[in-house]
Design an enzyme around this catalytic site. Structure first.
Site, short mmCIF file in Angstrom:
data_model
loop_
_atom_site.label_atom_id
_atom_site.label_comp_id
_atom_site.label_asym_id
_atom_site.label_seq_id
_atom_site.Cartn_x
_atom_site.Cartn_y
_atom_site.Cartn_z
CB CYS A 123 -0.94 0.00 1.19
SG CYS A 123 -1.92 -1.50 1.28
CG HIS A 264 -3.56 3.02 1.88
ND1 HIS A 264 -4.14 2.61 0.70
CD2 HIS A 264 -3.49 1.91 2.68
CE1 HIS A 264 -4.40 1.31 0.78
NE2 HIS A 264 -4.02 0.87 1.97
CG ASN A 294 -6.99 -1.36 0.91
OD1 ASN A 294 -6.19 -1.06 0.03
ND2 ASN A 294 -6.62 -1.69 2.13
O1 UT7 Z 1 -4.23 -1.66 3.48
C1 UT7 Z 1 -3.61 -2.67 4.20
C2 UT7 Z 1 -4.51 -3.86 4.35
N1 UT7 Z 1 -5.64 -3.54 5.14
C3 UT7 Z 1 -5.81 -4.02 6.37
O2 UT7 Z 1 -4.98 -4.74 6.86
C4 UT7 Z 1 -7.06 -3.64 7.09
C5 UT7 Z 1 -6.85 -3.16 8.49
N2 UT7 Z 1 -7.87 -3.66 9.36
C6 UT7 Z 1 -9.18 -3.41 9.23
O3 UT7 Z 1 -9.59 -2.65 8.37
C7 UT7 Z 1 -10.14 -4.03 10.22
O4 UT7 Z 1 -9.39 -4.67 11.24
C8 UT7 Z 1 -11.12 -5.06 9.56
C9 UT7 Z 1 -12.14 -4.33 8.73
C10 UT7 Z 1 -10.34 -6.04 8.68
C11 UT7 Z 1 -11.87 -5.83 10.65
O5 UT7 Z 1 -12.54 -4.92 11.50
P1 UT7 Z 1 -12.44 -5.10 13.10
O6 UT7 Z 1 -13.27 -4.06 13.71
O7 UT7 Z 1 -10.97 -5.10 13.43
O8 UT7 Z 1 -13.11 -6.51 13.32
P2 UT7 Z 1 -12.52 -7.82 13.97
O9 UT7 Z 1 -11.57 -8.49 13.03
O10 UT7 Z 1 -12.05 -7.49 15.34
O11 UT7 Z 1 -13.83 -8.72 14.08
C12 UT7 Z 1 -14.93 -8.34 14.92
C13 UT7 Z 1 -16.04 -9.36 14.73
C14 UT7 Z 1 -15.58 -10.79 14.84
O12 UT7 Z 1 -16.61 -11.53 15.48
P3 UT7 Z 1 -16.48 -11.89 17.04
O13 UT7 Z 1 -15.21 -12.70 17.15
O14 UT7 Z 1 -16.41 -10.59 17.76
O15 UT7 Z 1 -17.74 -12.68 17.28
C15 UT7 Z 1 -15.48 -11.24 13.40
O16 UT7 Z 1 -15.66 -12.63 13.23
O17 UT7 Z 1 -16.61 -9.20 13.42
C16 UT7 Z 1 -16.62 -10.49 12.76
N3 UT7 Z 1 -16.44 -10.27 11.33
C17 UT7 Z 1 -17.45 -10.04 10.48
N4 UT7 Z 1 -18.78 -9.98 10.65
C18 UT7 Z 1 -19.54 -9.72 9.58
C19 UT7 Z 1 -15.28 -10.22 10.65
N5 UT7 Z 1 -15.52 -9.97 9.36
C20 UT7 Z 1 -16.87 -9.85 9.22
C21 UT7 Z 1 -17.70 -9.59 8.13
N6 UT7 Z 1 -19.04 -9.53 8.36
N7 UT7 Z 1 -17.24 -9.36 6.89
#
Ligand code: UT7
Length: 337
Positions: A123, A264, A294
């Site tokens: 990125c 970004h 992204n």
């Molecule tokens: O540009 C470089 C690459 N980009 C990145 O690396 C992205 C950076 N990170 C992010 O944007 C965020 O961390 C994400 C959007 C990827 C995830 O958001 P988050 O708020 O960090 O969610 P999380 O991974 O902590 O997950 C929270 C919950 C989990 O459920 P539990 O364990 O709390 O029951 C996940 O299983 O949300 C669940 N979850 C989803 N639910 C519905 C994860 N993905 C989804 C989904 N739909 N697509």
């Protein structure tokens, strides 16, 4: 982490004279994703700010998108491809293992007088590329350079992983830099960092030298992008805040002097959180992740072009481009238009 940026005193000005972008027509909406993985529109929009992404069709590749963005940037700069002396193309989804995607683009647009190479910094690729181009032009070695960020991330997205597949889209953006002796200050400052020890947070392990084609993989998902979203999220916020503060200090600027912060487009929440910490007013933060998702190395040049085309920037404005991504890599450019 190894990097000690020094205050840069450009020998000549390196000004931005054109930009262009190219997005595939095909869209992938949150509703579409609900048919592929267990997710919902509300989760995706509140957690990422993304509503839709563009996806390359069969005939579209990283090079075709990049070439079209390049042609549009040339038109914007009122330049002919034959005038371009250097093409730096940032991508993690190259046309093929080799030759470089930049060489394909050079041929496609007819930039026969340019030398061309690819840059792999995920990125941060576009801000790294701009920093390299700045050095070549400010030193007097070249009169101009084209920097392109282009990706077809859909080809390495794991559409079985709901935690990552909702993020990524395809597209390309390009910018042209030119030497000048007067006018705006142009690229005022660039800074770049890497921390290879963080490679496990974001990667696509196959195929390459470590996992060559033909050898069995432990997991078929190794040919797709892996992200540790939560880890990346926290580190990104911290590093981006540090980058902005460094840029302000080195350029002797206040936050109010930045007409537009163009980060970004990795997650709207990350951008908003950074904006709040740094006290950027909403009207000076550019976000278009809702439309395109992204797009890794392509995201900043697409956003820059989108912002210019929306008439949000004027001559004399100072803009700040900031990126963080796989490597780990991070970097920034301060530019007066
Ligand atoms: O540009 C470089 C690459 N980009 C990145 O690396 C992205 C950076 N990170 C992010 O944007 C965020 O961390 C994400 C959007 C990827 C995830 O958001 P988050 O708020 O960090 O969610 P999380 O991974 O902590 O997950 C929270 C919950 C989990 O459920 P539990 O364990 O709390 O029951 C996940 O299983 O949300 C669940 N979850 C989803 N639910 C519905 C994860 N993905 C989804 C989904 N739909 N697509």
């Amino acid at each position: 982490m190894v990097n000690n940026p020094t205050t840069q005193t450009p020998k000549r000005r390196v000004i931005l004279v054109g930009s262009g972008s190219c997005l595939p027509d095909k869209t992938l909406t949150n509703q579409d994703l609900m048919e592929i993985v267990e997710t919902n529109d509300e989760w995706i929009t509140t957690r990422t700010g993304i509503r839709t992404r563009r996806i390359a069709s069969d005939g579209e590749t990283t090079a075709t998108l990049a070439a079209e963005a390049a042609r549009r940037a040339l038109k914007d700069a009122a330049m002919d491809a034959s005038e371009i002396e250097l093409i730096i193309l940032a991508t993690i989804t190259p046309e093929m293992v080799f030759p470089s995607t930049a060489c394909f683009v050079q041929d496609m647009i007819g930039a026969q007088n340019a030398w061309a190479f690819d840059l792999s910094a995920a990125c941060s690729g576009f801000v790294y590329g701009l920093s390299i181009a700045q050095q070549f032009v400010s030193s007097g070695r070249y009169q101009n350079a084209m920097v392109i960020g282009a990706e077809t991330l859909s080809r390495i997205t794991n559409y079985q992983d709901r935690g990552s597949c909702i993020l990524f889209g395809d597209g390309a953006g390009a910018a042209i830099l030119k030497a000048a002796n007067s006018g705006p200050q142009g690229v005022m400052y660039s800074t770049s960092f890497s921390d290879g020890s963080g490679w496990t947070a974001l990667n696509c392990p196959a195929y390459g030298s470590r996992h060559p084609v033909g050898q069995p993989l432990e997991d078929a998902a190794m040919t797709k992008m892996f992200i540790n979203g939560r880890e990346v999220y926290q580190t990104a916020v911290r590093r981006i805040v540090e980058l902005v503060n460094e840029c302000l200090e080195k350029c002797d600027l206040n936050i109010e002097d930045i007409a537009m912060f163009i980060p970004h487009q990795m997650n709207a929440r990350i951008i908003e959180s950074v904006g709040k910490r740094l006290k950027f007013t909403d009207d000076r933060i550019f976000i278009n992740i809702d439309k395109y998702g992204n797009t890794s190395a392509a995201s900043i040049p697409i956003a820059l072009d989108d912002c210019r085309k929306q008439g949000k920037l004027k001559s004399g404005d100072i803009i700040l481009l900031v990126a963080f991504g796989g490597g780990l890599t991070w970097g920034a450019n301060v530019i007066q238009l």
